[in-house]
Design an enzyme around this catalytic site. Structure first.
Site, PDB file in Angstrom:
ATOM      1  N   ASP A  93       0.858  -1.181   0.000  1.00  0.00           N
ATOM      2  CA  ASP A  93       0.000   0.000   0.000  1.00  0.00           C
ATOM      3  C   ASP A  93       0.897   1.234   0.000  1.00  0.00           C
ATOM      4  O   ASP A  93       2.119   1.138   0.105  1.00  0.00           O
ATOM      5  CB  ASP A  93      -0.965  -0.021   1.177  1.00  0.00           C
ATOM      6  N   GLY A  95       0.942   3.783   2.146  1.00  0.00           N
ATOM      7  CA  GLY A  95       1.186   4.431   3.427  1.00  0.00           C
ATOM      8  C   GLY A  95       0.226   5.563   3.707  1.00  0.00           C
ATOM      9  O   GLY A  95       0.256   6.161   4.782  1.00  0.00           O
ATOM     10  N   PHE A  97      -3.040   5.651   4.320  1.00  0.00           N
ATOM     11  CA  PHE A  97      -3.937   5.445   5.457  1.00  0.00           C
ATOM     12  C   PHE A  97      -3.191   5.632   6.772  1.00  0.00           C
ATOM     13  O   PHE A  97      -3.691   6.270   7.707  1.00  0.00           O
ATOM     14  CB  PHE A  97      -4.561   4.052   5.400  1.00  0.00           C
ATOM     15  N   ASP A 147      -2.621   8.470  -1.680  1.00  0.00           N
ATOM     16  CA  ASP A 147      -3.966   9.041  -1.644  1.00  0.00           C
ATOM     17  C   ASP A 147      -4.234   9.649  -0.280  1.00  0.00           C
ATOM     18  O   ASP A 147      -3.495   9.424   0.672  1.00  0.00           O
ATOM     19  CB  ASP A 147      -5.019   7.967  -1.937  1.00  0.00           C
ATOM     20  N   GLY A 217     -11.058   4.308   1.699  1.00  0.00           N
ATOM     21  CA  GLY A 217     -11.952   5.134   2.499  1.00  0.00           C
ATOM     22  C   GLY A 217     -13.175   4.418   3.016  1.00  0.00           C
ATOM     23  O   GLY A 217     -14.134   5.052   3.456  1.00  0.00           O
ATOM     24  N   ASP A 267      -7.805  -7.269   1.886  1.00  0.00           N
ATOM     25  CA  ASP A 267      -6.739  -7.466   2.869  1.00  0.00           C
ATOM     26  C   ASP A 267      -7.209  -6.945   4.209  1.00  0.00           C
ATOM     27  O   ASP A 267      -8.081  -6.068   4.280  1.00  0.00           O
ATOM     28  CB  ASP A 267      -5.473  -6.702   2.464  1.00  0.00           C
ATOM     29  N   CYS A 305     -11.892 -28.209  10.361  1.00  0.00           N
ATOM     30  CA  CYS A 305     -10.698 -27.558   9.822  1.00  0.00           C
ATOM     31  C   CYS A 305      -9.524 -28.535   9.785  1.00  0.00           C
ATOM     32  O   CYS A 305      -9.345 -29.336  10.710  1.00  0.00           O
ATOM     33  CB  CYS A 305     -10.342 -26.349  10.679  1.00  0.00           C
ATOM     34  N   CYS A 307      -6.266 -27.379   9.331  1.00  0.00           N
ATOM     35  CA  CYS A 307      -5.033 -26.615   9.486  1.00  0.00           C
ATOM     36  C   CYS A 307      -4.124 -27.292  10.513  1.00  0.00           C
ATOM     37  O   CYS A 307      -4.539 -28.182  11.253  1.00  0.00           O
ATOM     38  CB  CYS A 307      -5.333 -25.169   9.911  1.00  0.00           C
ATOM     39  N   CYS A 310      -5.462 -27.230  14.168  1.00  0.00           N
ATOM     40  CA  CYS A 310      -6.614 -28.096  14.444  1.00  0.00           C
ATOM     41  C   CYS A 310      -6.257 -29.584  14.351  1.00  0.00           C
ATOM     42  O   CYS A 310      -6.863 -30.407  15.034  1.00  0.00           O
ATOM     43  CB  CYS A 310      -7.753 -27.757  13.492  1.00  0.00           C
ATOM     44  N   HIS A 336      -4.542 -20.800  12.396  1.00  0.00           N
ATOM     45  CA  HIS A 336      -5.929 -21.217  12.159  1.00  0.00           C
ATOM     46  C   HIS A 336      -6.738 -20.123  11.475  1.00  0.00           C
ATOM     47  O   HIS A 336      -7.455 -20.387  10.494  1.00  0.00           O
ATOM     48  CB  HIS A 336      -6.611 -21.613  13.465  1.00  0.00           C
TER      49      HIS A 336
END
Length: 376
Positions: A93, A95, A97, A147, A217, A267, A305, A307, A310, A336
């Site tokens: 990104d 930066g 934000f 932005d 935003g 994300d 699950c 993973c 688990c 997890h």
């Protein structure tokens, strides 16, 4: 062009998109959730572990890496991919934000943003050109234009001036970005919660012909119903043959609802942040592992699950780790939660392919949220 978006199918039930995003470091199946590695690491996770759960792309943060260790050092190391030992796609990104969330520690001008470091108080000045220099040095496959992220709530007049500055900065970013063969620069649609301003921002940015578009935003404190309303009228304004990225969104309901509204990329720090606070996302809903009822619960976090956490550990054991303030608690819960969201998006893609994403949403919400969602 550094990237190419391939539209494979649209869900007949919802209009959601199934696609492939071709990048210099591999192909990404979309819609996709991107784990966040703010400081060139997804907290508590090794790159090999992320690959094991089929994380196709991760996100890193320009602001944080600029301050520490510095983009020149990352360039010297061979770029982010080599620095962090990750050979799959990376997105950074801008930066924006982070800078704008500093509040009184920053000052916005037409030229750029002056701010104080949250680490040591040192003063810095970021311009669109400087951000492009930093992101070029980091070397991610997909990078964001600088932005201004307007707060919520904000007056119409302020948001209009803000989005128009974002457009001017986007023009400057595009002019300063030269590594177009290896990096795709996305424009960021702003405009707050105002339909006419979102339409203006989208129109201006689409005219600049970026390889992809982000919607910024949102998820800044507004009700989710308002976020979905903004997506309803913003996403159709973006080109169908280019990827669409909704920034900073990662709750299960928002991932599904965003996909239904034509978003390709998401994300959020949510899965690892709540993991460090002892919360797991499961097929039956949220599990707050510190609760006493799990003291002698020798079942997995999620019986559905597969993973690593688990397959090998129980709720009782992870609760013990959390109560004892052991690092392994964060690692197992992060493993997890990330697996859960990546698998959720895999199921979303399958549902799109089979034209049943609307049914999948209703079934998932009933199981995950239960009475909580009905009350909403």
């Amino acid at each position: 062009m550094a990237i190419r978006y391939e539209l494979i199918k649209e869900c007949k039930q919802t209009g959601a998109r199934l696609g492939r995003l071709h990048t210099p470091h591999g192909v990404i199946d979309t819609p996709i959730f991107m784990p966040v590695g703010t400081q060139a690491t997804v907290k508590a996770m090794a790159p090999e572990e992320l690959k094991d759960m089929n994380a196709q792309i991760i996100l890193s943060n320009t602001y944080h890496l600029y301050l520490r260790p510095g983009h020149d050092l990352v360039r010297e190391a061979g770029g982010l991919h080599k620095f962090m030992n990750w050979d799959r796609p990376i997105l950074t990104d801008s930066g924006g934000f982070q800078v704008f969330s500093l509040g009184d520690l920053r000052k916005i001008t037409e030229e750029g943003v002056q701010f104080q470091s949250h680490i040591d108080g040192s003063r810095h000045f970021l311009t669109p050109e400087k951000v492009m220099e930093i992101e070029t040095a980091l070397g991610a496959d997909i990078i964001m234009a600088f932005d201004e992220c307007a707060p919520f709530p904000a007056e119409w007049e302020y948001v209009k001036k803000s989005l128009e500055r974002t457009t001017r900065w986007a023009v400057r970013c595009k002019a300063a970005h030269t590594n177009t063969e290896n990096q795709a620069l996305f424009g960021i649609v702003q405009g707050g919660m105002y339909r006419d301003l979102r339409e203006q921002s989208a129109r201006e940015l689409v005219a600049l012909d970026f390889p992809g578009y982000s919607i910024g935003g949102l998820s800044v404190g507004e009700p989710k119903e308002l976020m979905y309303e903004v997506l309803d009228y913003t996403t159709p304004l973006l080109p169908k043959d280019k990827p669409r990225y909704l920034m900073g969104v990662g709750s299960p309901d928002a991932l599904i609802e965003g996909s239904i509204r034509g978003i390709d990329m998401f994300d959020c720090v949510l899965p690892t942040r709540i993991a460090r606070n002892g919360l797991a996302m499961t097929s039956q809903g949220k599990v707050v592992i510190k609760n006493a009822k799990y003291t002698r619960d020798f079942t997995p976090l999620d019986p559905e699950c597969d993973c690593y956490a688990c397959k090998n550990y129980t709720r009782a054991y992870i609760r013990h780790l959390y109560k004892a303030d052991e690092i392994l608690s964060s690692r197992l819960l992060s493993t997890h939660n990330l697996h859960f969201l990546l698998n959720l998006m895999k199921n979303v893609r399958e549902a799109i392919m089979e034209d049943r994403l609307g049914d999948f949403r209703d079934e998932f919400f009933a199981r995950y949220y239960g009475e909580e969602k009905k009350e909403d």
